[in-house]
Design a protein around this motif. Structure first.
Motif, PDB file in Angstrom:
ATOM      1  N   LEU A  58      15.056  28.154  12.358  1.00 43.03           N
ATOM      2  CA  LEU A  58      13.496  27.954  12.606  1.00 43.03           C
ATOM      3  C   LEU A  58      12.942  26.827  11.839  1.00 43.03           C
ATOM      4  O   LEU A  58      13.111  27.136  10.683  1.00 43.03           O
ATOM      5  N   ALA A  59      12.316  25.784  12.408  1.00 44.79           N
ATOM      6  CA  ALA A  59      11.921  24.516  11.702  1.00 44.79           C
ATOM      7  C   ALA A  59      10.246  24.645  11.750  1.00 44.79           C
ATOM      8  O   ALA A  59       9.568  24.718  12.782  1.00 44.79           O
ATOM      9  N   PHE A  60       9.842  24.609  10.588  1.00 42.06           N
ATOM     10  CA  PHE A  60       8.072  24.851  10.485  1.00 42.06           C
ATOM     11  C   PHE A  60       7.578  24.266   9.575  1.00 42.06           C
ATOM     12  O   PHE A  60       8.101  24.690   8.340  1.00 42.06           O
ATOM     13  N   GLY A  61       6.823  23.434   9.432  1.00 39.58           N
ATOM     14  CA  GLY A  61       5.902  22.813   8.275  1.00 39.58           C
ATOM     15  C   GLY A  61       6.741  22.043   7.058  1.00 39.58           C
ATOM     16  O   GLY A  61       6.724  22.235   6.006  1.00 39.58           O
ATOM     17  N   GLY A  62       7.980  21.374   7.821  1.00 43.63           N
ATOM     18  CA  GLY A  62       8.894  20.961   6.958  1.00 43.63           C
ATOM     19  C   GLY A  62      10.142  21.991   6.230  1.00 43.63           C
ATOM     20  O   GLY A  62      10.806  21.353   5.240  1.00 43.63           O
ATOM     21  N   ARG A  63       9.919  23.180   6.611  1.00 46.04           N
ATOM     22  CA  ARG A  63      10.839  24.263   5.844  1.00 46.04           C
ATOM     23  C   ARG A  63      11.610  24.581   7.070  1.00 46.04           C
ATOM     24  O   ARG A  63      11.238  24.845   8.380  1.00 46.04           O
ATOM     25  N   LEU A  64      13.129  25.152   6.717  1.00 48.62           N
ATOM     26  CA  LEU A  64      14.101  25.561   7.527  1.00 48.62           C
ATOM     27  C   LEU A  64      14.269  26.952   7.103  1.00 48.62           C
ATOM     28  O   LEU A  64      14.426  27.474   5.931  1.00 48.62           O
ATOM     29  N   PHE A  65      14.132  28.058   8.007  1.00 47.47           N
ATOM     30  CA  PHE A  65      14.470  29.317   7.922  1.00 47.47           C
ATOM     31  C   PHE A  65      15.707  30.006   8.930  1.00 47.47           C
ATOM     32  O   PHE A  65      15.594  29.496   9.899  1.00 47.47           O
ATOM     33  N   ALA A  66      16.291  30.893   8.206  1.00 41.76           N
ATOM     34  CA  ALA A  66      17.286  31.644   9.208  1.00 41.76           C
ATOM     35  C   ALA A  66      16.328  32.590   9.764  1.00 41.76           C
ATOM     36  O   ALA A  66      15.356  33.121   9.434  1.00 41.76           O
ATOM     37  N   THR A  67      16.777  33.097  11.061  1.00 42.99           N
ATOM     38  CA  THR A  67      15.743  33.788  11.808  1.00 42.99           C
ATOM     39  C   THR A  67      16.090  35.279  11.858  1.00 42.99           C
ATOM     40  O   THR A  67      15.221  36.105  11.853  1.00 42.99           O
ATOM     41  N   ALA A  68      16.950  35.724  11.074  1.00 42.07           N
ATOM     42  CA  ALA A  68      17.510  37.226  10.884  1.00 42.07           C
ATOM     43  C   ALA A  68      16.328  38.015  10.360  1.00 42.07           C
ATOM     44  O   ALA A  68      15.966  39.165  10.926  1.00 42.07           O
ATOM     45  N   ARG A  69      15.686  37.431   9.298  1.00 44.38           N
ATOM     46  CA  ARG A  69      14.352  38.299   8.902  1.00 44.38           C
ATOM     47  C   ARG A  69      13.187  37.477   8.396  1.00 44.38           C
ATOM     48  O   ARG A  69      12.544  37.850   7.517  1.00 44.38           O
ATOM     49  N   THR A  70      13.039  36.724   9.314  1.00 46.74           N
ATOM     50  CA  THR A  70      11.826  35.847   9.279  1.00 46.74           C
ATOM     51  C   THR A  70      10.799  36.129  10.291  1.00 46.74           C
ATOM     52  O   THR A  70      11.131  36.367  11.176  1.00 46.74           O
ATOM     53  N   ARG A  71       9.563  36.293   9.655  1.00 46.13           N
ATOM     54  CA  ARG A  71       8.282  36.900  10.223  1.00 46.13           C
ATOM     55  C   ARG A  71       7.391  35.998  10.256  1.00 46.13           C
ATOM     56  O   ARG A  71       7.103  35.229   9.162  1.00 46.13           O
ATOM     57  N   LYS A  72       6.244  35.986  11.187  1.00 45.63           N
ATOM     58  CA  LYS A  72       5.062  35.482  11.095  1.00 45.63           C
ATOM     59  C   LYS A  72       4.255  36.293  10.185  1.00 45.63           C
ATOM     60  O   LYS A  72       3.839  37.420  10.427  1.00 45.63           O
ATOM     61  N   PHE A  73       3.628  35.675   8.781  1.00 48.11           N
ATOM     62  CA  PHE A  73       3.009  36.555   7.875  1.00 48.11           C
ATOM     63  C   PHE A  73       1.481  35.998   8.105  1.00 48.11           C
ATOM     64  O   PHE A  73       0.727  36.901   7.588  1.00 48.11           O
ATOM     65  N   TYR A  74       1.054  34.800   8.696  1.00 45.50           N
ATOM     66  CA  TYR A  74       0.006  34.534   8.687  1.00 45.50           C
ATOM     67  C   TYR A  74      -0.612  34.033   9.974  1.00 45.50           C
ATOM     68  O   TYR A  74      -0.042  33.558  10.836  1.00 45.50           O
ATOM     69  N   THR A  75      -1.726  34.470  10.293  1.00 45.33           N
ATOM     70  CA  THR A  75      -2.381  34.266  11.800  1.00 45.33           C
ATOM     71  C   THR A  75      -2.580  32.813  12.150  1.00 45.33           C
ATOM     72  O   THR A  75      -2.139  32.193  13.172  1.00 45.33           O
ATOM     73  N   VAL A  76      -3.192  31.938  11.168  1.00 41.31           N
ATOM     74  CA  VAL A  76      -3.485  30.463  11.513  1.00 41.31           C
ATOM     75  C   VAL A  76      -3.072  29.561  10.324  1.00 41.31           C
ATOM     76  O   VAL A  76      -3.342  28.515  10.619  1.00 41.31           O
ATOM     77  N   ALA A  77      -2.570  29.918   9.485  1.00 41.49           N
ATOM     78  CA  ALA A  77      -2.180  29.183   8.356  1.00 41.49           C
ATOM     79  C   ALA A  77      -1.142  28.051   8.876  1.00 41.49           C
ATOM     80  O   ALA A  77      -0.201  28.199   9.664  1.00 41.49           O
ATOM     81  N   ALA A  78      -1.086  26.918   8.226  1.00 38.63           N
ATOM     82  CA  ALA A  78      -0.023  25.883   8.960  1.00 38.63           C
ATOM     83  C   ALA A  78       1.196  26.085   8.618  1.00 38.63           C
ATOM     84  O   ALA A  78       2.160  25.844   9.325  1.00 38.63           O
ATOM     85  N   GLU A  79       1.639  27.112   7.457  1.00 38.89           N
ATOM     86  CA  GLU A  79       2.860  27.277   7.347  1.00 38.89           C
ATOM     87  C   GLU A  79       2.862  28.993   7.417  1.00 38.89           C
ATOM     88  O   GLU A  79       2.841  29.509   6.582  1.00 38.89           O
ATOM     89  N   PRO A  80       3.300  29.365   8.468  1.00 37.64           N
ATOM     90  CA  PRO A  80       2.979  30.919   8.818  1.00 37.64           C
ATOM     91  C   PRO A  80       4.037  31.698   8.630  1.00 37.64           C
ATOM     92  O   PRO A  80       3.947  32.912   8.490  1.00 37.64           O
ATOM     93  N   PHE A  81       5.393  31.171   8.368  1.00 37.82           N
ATOM     94  CA  PHE A  81       6.632  32.041   8.289  1.00 37.82           C
ATOM     95  C   PHE A  81       7.177  32.450   7.151  1.00 37.82           C
ATOM     96  O   PHE A  81       6.992  31.599   6.064  1.00 37.82           O
TER      97      PHE A  81
END
Length: 324
Positions: free
Chosen positions: A146-169
């Motif tokens: 998952l690529a978002f806000g200049g960061r890369l995440f593995a999807t296995a335990r990545t969640r959306k933590f913020y509703t409208v923040a620019a870097e939500p994951f």
């Protein structure tokens, strides 16, 4: 020159104001690609798969996305795939795609927090970053990212933590595994992944798995209603380290005896299920037949159960062990 296919599925990145002023997914993959400029190092193709706000996604839509990913990844002339997707349920689709992904080629999800017609939309940058990752040789063998806000995440335990923040994951129990800056892709960790599951069949579309959240004075009414509505599995988002109460305990005993797959997760954002307490706690729930999902979040667990149940495999401790 690397070749990347962008699969568009809607979401905020494809949204613009409708007649009533509210944002609605409407822009095509060609329009999305057109906003980010050309690249001298990557050849980009586009394909519209669905065009929905991800809060409208059904199992059938997610299976359609999974089939499109597998089809493009199988092409010898494709080096990687990007999926544009709404952030509301990106964690579910991303995790399911990772469960199924059986290629070394990168698959990268991205989206936006601000609609495409806003002057500060983050969609074009996120899309450029995702394409750079999908084309990068160092991103191979890392599963679905998952690529978002200049960061890369593995999807296995990545969640959306913020509703409208620019870097939500946020990744539960960890952090980003890489970054993208000015088109440069840097990976700092290698996700540990189990063997892939087989492709989904049509049975996935109608496989019902519900999530029931525990709270003070909760009874078994919602869990019973879920089974009555056709749920073949129920994930308990339990209290604390996996605790319930006597009403839930009695229901778990009955459900397990009736062949319902019951998973024990927690509503707490960080930390695993740890069986410490009796008297309706996790020790009793597991003894009654609930499967300990440890650190796997409730909605990831739901997708795992749906995939396993729809394949006809028994959902037991042995089946879930590689994923929790």
């Amino acid at each position: 020159m690397a070749r990347v296919v962008v699969l568009a599925t809607g979401g905020t990145i494809a949204s613009a104001a409708g007649p009533d002023g509210g944002a609605v997914a409407q822009r095509t993959v060609g329009e999305l690609i057109g906003t980010m400029g050309s690249s001298s190092s990557v050849e980009v193709e586009g394909r519209d798969v669905v065009n929905l706000g991800s809060y409208l996604m059904r199992h059938r839509d997610i299976r359609t996305i999974a089939e499109a990913v597998a089809e493009e990844i199988a092409r010898a002339d494709v080096d990687g795939v990007v999926v544009t997707h709404g952030t509301d349920t990106m964690e579910e689709t991303g995790y399911l795609l990772d469960l199924l992904h059986d290629s070394a080629k990168p698959v990268v999800l991205t989206g936006a927090q601000r609609p495409a017609d806003q002057p500060d939309t983050d969609g074009p940058r996120n899309l450029r970053d995702a394409i750079a990752v999908a084309a990068a040789p160092q991103a191979r063998e890392r599963g679905v990212l998952l690529a978002f806000g200049g960061r890369l995440f593995a999807t296995a335990r990545t969640r959306k933590f913020y509703t409208v923040a620019a870097e939500p994951f946020v990744t539960i129990g960890g952090g980003p595994i890489g970054r993208v800056a000015a088109g440069e892709v840097v990976l700092t960790a290698h996700p540990v992944r189990p063997a892939p599951l087989p492709p989904l069949g049509e049975g996935f579309d109608s496989t019902r798995v519900d999530v029931v959240v525990a709270y003070p004075d909760v009874d078994a009414a919602l869990a019973e209603a879920a089974v009555a509505a056709g749920a073949r599995g129920v994930i308990l988002a339990a209290l604390g380290s996996g605790n319930g109460n006597h009403a839930l305990l009695d229901w778990v005993r009955r459900a397990a005896a009736d062949g319902v797959a019951v998973g024990l997760s927690t509503r707490v954002p960080e930390g695993p299920v740890v069986p410490m307490y009796t008297n309706g706690g996790a020790v009793d729930l597991i003894a009654a037949g609930a499967l300990n999902l440890r650190s796997l979040p409730p909605f990831h667990s739901r997708m795992l159960f749906a995939a396993l149940l729809s394949s006809g495999k028994p959902v037991d401790e042995q089946a879930i062990a590689p994923y929790v």
